[in-house]
Design a protein around this motif. Structure first.
Motif, PDB file in Angstrom:
ATOM      1  N   ARG A 164       0.841  -1.212   0.000  1.00  0.00           N
ATOM      2  CA  ARG A 164       0.000   0.000   0.000  1.00  0.00           C
ATOM      3  C   ARG A 164       0.868   1.251   0.000  1.00  0.00           C
ATOM      4  O   ARG A 164       0.613   2.193  -0.756  1.00  0.00           O
ATOM      5  N   ARG A 165       1.913   1.268   0.813  1.00  0.00           N
ATOM      6  CA  ARG A 165       2.821   2.424   0.839  1.00  0.00           C
ATOM      7  C   ARG A 165       3.490   2.613  -0.521  1.00  0.00           C
ATOM      8  O   ARG A 165       3.676   3.743  -0.982  1.00  0.00           O
ATOM      9  N   TYR A 166       3.830   1.498  -1.161  1.00  0.00           N
ATOM     10  CA  TYR A 166       4.462   1.583  -2.480  1.00  0.00           C
ATOM     11  C   TYR A 166       3.513   2.239  -3.482  1.00  0.00           C
ATOM     12  O   TYR A 166       3.911   3.164  -4.208  1.00  0.00           O
ATOM     13  N   ARG A 167       2.276   1.772  -3.526  1.00  0.00           N
ATOM     14  CA  ARG A 167       1.290   2.322  -4.474  1.00  0.00           C
ATOM     15  C   ARG A 167       1.067   3.809  -4.249  1.00  0.00           C
ATOM     16  O   ARG A 167       0.837   4.565  -5.194  1.00  0.00           O
ATOM     17  N   TRP A 186       8.588 -11.983  -4.574  1.00  0.00           N
ATOM     18  CA  TRP A 186       8.330 -11.015  -3.491  1.00  0.00           C
ATOM     19  C   TRP A 186       8.187  -9.612  -4.069  1.00  0.00           C
ATOM     20  O   TRP A 186       7.302  -8.850  -3.663  1.00  0.00           O
ATOM     21  N   LEU A 187       9.040  -9.270  -5.023  1.00  0.00           N
ATOM     22  CA  LEU A 187       9.009  -7.933  -5.620  1.00  0.00           C
ATOM     23  C   LEU A 187       7.724  -7.716  -6.408  1.00  0.00           C
ATOM     24  O   LEU A 187       7.146  -6.627  -6.380  1.00  0.00           O
ATOM     25  N   THR A 225       5.160  -4.611  -5.650  1.00  0.00           N
ATOM     26  CA  THR A 225       4.880  -3.571  -6.644  1.00  0.00           C
ATOM     27  C   THR A 225       3.517  -3.714  -7.308  1.00  0.00           C
ATOM     28  O   THR A 225       3.026  -2.766  -7.917  1.00  0.00           O
ATOM     29  N   GLY A 226       2.932  -4.915  -7.220  1.00  0.00           N
ATOM     30  CA  GLY A 226       1.670  -5.153  -7.911  1.00  0.00           C
ATOM     31  C   GLY A 226       1.850  -5.394  -9.396  1.00  0.00           C
ATOM     32  O   GLY A 226       0.867  -5.373 -10.152  1.00  0.00           O
ATOM     33  N   ILE A 227       3.075  -5.626  -9.844  1.00  0.00           N
ATOM     34  CA  ILE A 227       3.359  -5.885 -11.256  1.00  0.00           C
ATOM     35  C   ILE A 227       3.611  -7.380 -11.417  1.00  0.00           C
ATOM     36  O   ILE A 227       4.635  -7.889 -10.959  1.00  0.00           O
ATOM     37  N   ARG A 275      10.561  -2.187 -15.887  1.00  0.00           N
ATOM     38  CA  ARG A 275       9.429  -1.803 -15.049  1.00  0.00           C
ATOM     39  C   ARG A 275       9.813  -1.304 -13.657  1.00  0.00           C
ATOM     40  O   ARG A 275       9.150  -0.400 -13.121  1.00  0.00           O
ATOM     41  N   VAL A 276      10.838  -1.914 -13.043  1.00  0.00           N
ATOM     42  CA  VAL A 276      11.154  -1.608 -11.641  1.00  0.00           C
ATOM     43  C   VAL A 276      12.664  -1.476 -11.472  1.00  0.00           C
ATOM     44  O   VAL A 276      13.432  -2.267 -12.026  1.00  0.00           O
ATOM     45  N   ASN A 277      13.070  -0.477 -10.693  1.00  0.00           N
ATOM     46  CA  ASN A 277      14.465  -0.309 -10.287  1.00  0.00           C
ATOM     47  C   ASN A 277      14.602  -0.624  -8.797  1.00  0.00           C
ATOM     48  O   ASN A 277      13.728  -0.251  -7.995  1.00  0.00           O
ATOM     49  N   LEU A 278      15.704  -1.256  -8.446  1.00  0.00           N
ATOM     50  CA  LEU A 278      16.064  -1.470  -7.042  1.00  0.00           C
ATOM     51  C   LEU A 278      17.488  -0.961  -6.862  1.00  0.00           C
ATOM     52  O   LEU A 278      18.394  -1.406  -7.567  1.00  0.00           O
TER      53      LEU A 278
END
Length: 290
Positions: free
Chosen positions: A28-31, A103-104, A108-110, A151-154
């Protein structure tokens, strides 16, 4: 007991049980992250592991580093996993593993994220005094896998006792480049995870003011979705000027990003690596007065 919790018992490189138990709140915090979905986590790895890999981070005085030195950035990169010290290599492998990618995806919901074992554009990064990275959006597709959409960076920071006055905080800007909306210093064992797309403007544009012999160190991993039927046109790294940059600097940022675009397209078409460009940029930087 979940699959992720079972993995932690077998492999302590990433504390799955701790972070999995918090996934609903973290997701939720991520979104809700602003200006783009994102999340900063402190104490991402077990502290002992984070300290160990920070201590073994490779020195900058080796030809193994790729030199990214042009008007829009001044940093070093190392994407060859085989050159990583043991601990850094093991952590990289874990963060590229199916368990972590699952987990990622949940965070992220992706769905259906995939990791990139080649670490294209990622891996180890470091910037010494005077280093910087202008605000930008990332290249949108993998250079060697045309159906892989980024899509995502870490970004995991590995800087013990980093001082705020040295600068180096990553900045997240609004899509109109009017203001910095979030800012995070590169503190040891802090990780920033964020969506990357045409609206995800980020960088650390002010030159570092750290002492000589100190550098801003990080491990960067990028995650993709495979989109065979996608009609989207690949985008190169797109640098942006800030309101305070002025006409001359803004013009240089624009001109350089045109060169970066040409290079990126050639790289994707012909399949060459960054090694040659690194050598040329390294020679130029040595001849340029400081």
């Amino acid at each position: 007991m979940s699959c992720l919790q079972t993995v932690e018992q077998l492999d302590p490189l990433f504390p799955y049980a701790r972070w999995s138990s918090q996934l609903p709140v973290l997701a939720r915090r991520y979104r809700e992250g602003n200006p783009v979905p994102h999340l900063l986590l402190a104490d991402f790895l077990n502290p002992e592991m984070a300290g160990a890999i920070a201590r073994e981070f490779p020195d900058s005085n080796t030809e193994a580093w790729t030199q990214y030195k042009h008007p829009n950035e001044n940093k070093l990169g190392m994407a060859k996993r085989a050159l990583f010290p043991p601990g850094l290599g093991e952590v990289t492998d874990e963060l590229n593993s199916p368990n972590f990618v699952n987990w990622l995806s949940a965070l992220t919901g992706i769905p259906d994220l995939v990791s990139d074992p080649s670490l294209e554009g990622g891996g180890l990064h470091q910037s010494s005094r005077g280093g910087f990275l202008n605000v930008h959006t990332d290249f949108s597709h993998h250079h060697y896998h045309k159906h892989w959409r980024r899509r995502v960076n870490l970004i995991l920071y590995l800087n013990p006792e980093w001082q705020a006055e040295w600068g180096g905080a990553i900045e997240l800007w609004d899509v109109r480049m009017r203001s910095c909306m979030a800012k995070y210093p590169p503190v040891l064992n802090h990780v920033l995870i964020f969506n990357t797309d045409e609206k995800s403007l980020h960088g650390f544009p002010e030159p570092l003011d750290c002492p000589e012999g100190i550098s801003r160190k990080s491990l960067a991993l990028y995650y993709y979705t495979i989109e065979q039927d996608s009609k989207s046109i690949p985008r190169s790294t797109n640098y942006h000027s800030r309101p305070e940059d002025g006409i001359a600097k803004s013009a240089m940022i624009w001109l350089d990003k045109q060169a970066v675009d040409l290079y990126s397209r050639a790289k994707a078409r012909f399949g060459f690596s960054d090694a040659l460009a690194s050598k040329i940029l390294g020679l130029i930087s040595k001849k340029t007065p400081r």
